[in-house]
Design a protein around this motif. Structure first.
Motif, PDB file in Angstrom:
ATOM      1  N   VAL A  77      82.002  17.135  35.876  1.00 18.87           N
ATOM      2  CA  VAL A  77      81.242  17.910  35.077  1.00 18.87           C
ATOM      3  C   VAL A  77      80.948  19.417  35.538  1.00 18.87           C
ATOM      4  CG1 VAL A  77      78.889  18.030  34.126  1.00 18.87           C
ATOM      5  CG2 VAL A  77      79.942  15.918  33.919  1.00 18.87           C
ATOM      6  N   HIS A  98      84.192  21.175  35.718  1.00 19.90           N
ATOM      7  CA  HIS A  98      84.654  21.647  34.805  1.00 19.90           C
ATOM      8  C   HIS A  98      83.846  22.981  34.139  1.00 19.90           C
ATOM      9  CE1 HIS A  98      86.073  21.169  30.513  1.00 19.90           C
ATOM     10  NE2 HIS A  98      85.341  21.776  29.889  1.00 19.90           N
ATOM     11  N   TRP A 107      80.112  10.632  32.883  1.00 24.13           N
ATOM     12  CA  TRP A 107      81.301  10.388  32.307  1.00 24.13           C
ATOM     13  C   TRP A 107      81.519  10.823  30.906  1.00 24.13           C
ATOM     14  CZ3 TRP A 107      85.525  11.652  35.094  1.00 24.13           C
ATOM     15  CH2 TRP A 107      85.458  11.445  36.304  1.00 24.13           C
ATOM     16  N   TYR A 154      81.067  14.362  30.566  1.00 23.74           N
ATOM     17  CA  TYR A 154      82.364  14.909  30.831  1.00 23.74           C
ATOM     18  C   TYR A 154      83.316  14.548  29.449  1.00 23.74           C
ATOM     19  CZ  TYR A 154      86.795  15.807  33.185  1.00 23.74           C
ATOM     20  OH  TYR A 154      88.241  16.405  33.252  1.00 23.74           O
TER      21      TYR A 154
END
Length: 392
Positions: A131, A134, A172, A175
């Motif tokens: 995360v 990104h 996740w 993400y």
């Protein structure tokens, strides 16, 4: 685990290495911090003639989870004051995994819980890196993982508790939302909802982002030109885990759809907007020694509020803001177990991103000294805490 072993692009849209290899420094650093905490705990416990393994696997909530894994639901404790502590308060994914691991290994459910938590903590660290990487880049991702590792109550990440498992699923799922994998996000959000009641935060993050993308708002978190049905399906899947368990509890107890709230009331736990916590903090100012704790609590709450404001000002993506906001609100506004507040806040990892950005902007030696010093302090505090009152 979502299908993430693939090539992604960095901020300059150049090919990046596979995400696991990209996250390797963060995961190695995380493992080193957790190993330090366990070594200090083992030495401290041995000096007090206690078993570190027992402290990690067979106290407080760990006992409740392993009992569910071993005997199922239906156990309760009636206290002298009339309160009823039922194991129905604990969501089922962790004990399911403990039972599954115990069935195929020589491990007891309690020790299986440690194995699950260890694997989940690494998955959580990887998800936090994914995360942060990104949103802000690799260096911030590494710093975010290390900051999560050195939290004062970071030892809980190594216990047979559900925090690590929940954080892994939440990270996740977020993400997946950020990268437009809506069905994967919905499935992971559903599993998070089977892990802890705060799974509501993951559902809220997914729903808010999906609704914003439908309304052509928050384009940075939506999939440009993608069909609408994956988002709709993700929204449908996300609440199924939590809703399914809550409805099952209501049916089992015969108290209807909201029967789970009665179970929580038996633990004197609920949501009162922070009134009970505020009274608890004010009560600390009745004498000088406890007033210092009151000041510490006020500073801690103020720091959390400030970090959230900074997250907003730095333009964190909508799903991270919604998720962190809901986790924080549920933790601070619960009406009981005030000593658990730091542990309940641990999954709110987006609050660490402003600090991670500051560390990433400093020189490497300076960041290393800061993180190393905090890691030692966290390890000592965790050993002291767990050999004392520990996580209620």
């Amino acid at each position: 685990m979502p299908p993430i072993i693939e090539r992604v692009t960095d901020l300059e849209t150049r090919p990046a290495p596979p995400l696991l290899r990209r996250a390797a420094p963060a995961l190695l650093g995380y493992a080193a911090v957790r190993a330090l905490g366990l070594v200090v705990l083992a030495l401290w416990s041995a000096a007090r003639d206690k078993s570190a393994l027992t402290l990690l696997s067979a106290r407080w909530d760990s006992l409740w989870y392993s009992r569910i894994a071993d005997l199922g639901y239906g156990y309760e404790v009636r206290l002298p004051n009339g309160d009823v502590h039922s194991n129905l308060a604990f969501f089922p994914l962790l004990p399911w995994l403990e039972r599954a691991v115990s069935a195929v290994t020589p491990l007891s459910p309690a020790h299986a819980g440690l194995l699950v938590s260890t694997v989940a903590s690494l998955a959580a660290a990887w998800g936090i890196f994914a995360v942060a990487d990104h949103v802000h880049g690799r260096r911030v991702g590494v710093c975010a993982v290390l900051l999560w590792a050195v939290l004062p109550v970071g030892i809980v990440q190594s216990m047979a508790y559900s925090e690590s498992l929940f954080t892994a699923l939440a990270a996740w799922s977020l993400y997946a939302v950020l990268t437009g994998r809506w069905v994967t996000a919905g499935l992971l959000a559903s599993l998070a909802g089977l892990t802890r009641p705060v799974g509501l935060a993951v559902v809220a993050a997914l729903w808010a982002t999906a609704i914003a993308s439908f309304g052509r708002i928050g384009r940075s978190t939506a999939s440009h030109g993608a069909p609408a049905w994956p988002r709709a399906l993700g929204m449908l899947l996300a609440p199924l885990g939590a809703a399914g368990y809550v409805l099952w509890v209501g049916h089992r107890t015969g108290k209807g759809p909201l029967g789970y709230l009665d179970i929580q009331a038996g633990w004197r736990n609920g949501f009162d907007g922070g009134y009970a916590f505020a009274r608890f903090v004010v009560g600390k100012f009745t004498s000088f020694p406890s007033a210092l704790a009151g000041v510490g609590l006020l500073v801690g709450v103020g720091l959390i509020a400030w970090l959230y404001v900074v997250c907003v000002r730095q333009g964190q993506p909508l799903p991270l803001l919604v998720y962190a906001g809901v986790v924080t609100a549920l933790a601070l506004c619960a009406s009981s177990y005030f000593g658990s507040k730091p542990r309940l806040l641990m999954p709110a990892f987006p609050l660490l991103l402003p600090l991670a950005r500051a560390l990433a902007g400093a020189r490497v030696p300076r960041s290393a000294w800061i993180l190393g010093g905090v890691a030692v302090a966290s390890a000592v505090y965790g050993a002291f805490w767990l050999n004392g009152t520990g996580p209620p």
